[in-house]
Design a protein around this motif. Sequence first.
Motif: not given
Length: 157
Positions: A106-131
């Motif tokens: 998450v952007c610490p300035y404007c709180h825009t979501r930048l990435k999502q966490l993988c539900p299995r391995c908890q690594r940050p992933l790009s929002l556009e990725w489907t896998v």
Amino acid sequence: MDLTDLILLPIAFLGATVAAFWLSMVIWTFRDIRARTRDLPTQLLATLLVAVLNLPGLLIYLILRPRETLAEAYERALEEELILQSLEEIEQCPGCGRRVKAEFIVCPYCHTRLKQLCPRCQRPLSLEWTVCPYCGIGLGAPAPSPTVTRAVRGSPP
């Protein structure tokens, strides 16, 4: 040996020295201009300038010659490309445009979501990725872009 031979010997030596100096100036100019440009007419003009005008021609050439050699220009271009590449690697928030670290979710300035966490391995992933590229789990449809989400909600960018 008579007097004329004694006078001709130093004059011949001086003439040979001047001729060698002139030839070396012409050769140096030709090699130098070849290292600075690939333009054949410019190479010939610079060499003829020094061949015809001698020292004044060399001074004119030194004033007018290209500042850097082709190798220096190539190295400078590579350095500029490397700098541009490193600037492109710096991530920016799509919401506010400020620099953010690659691992931010998450952007610490404007709180825009930048990435999502993988539900299995908890690594940050790009929002556009489907896998997840780390563990291979499917993520479903890609999340909408943060700037599109903000525009839909009606909040200012």
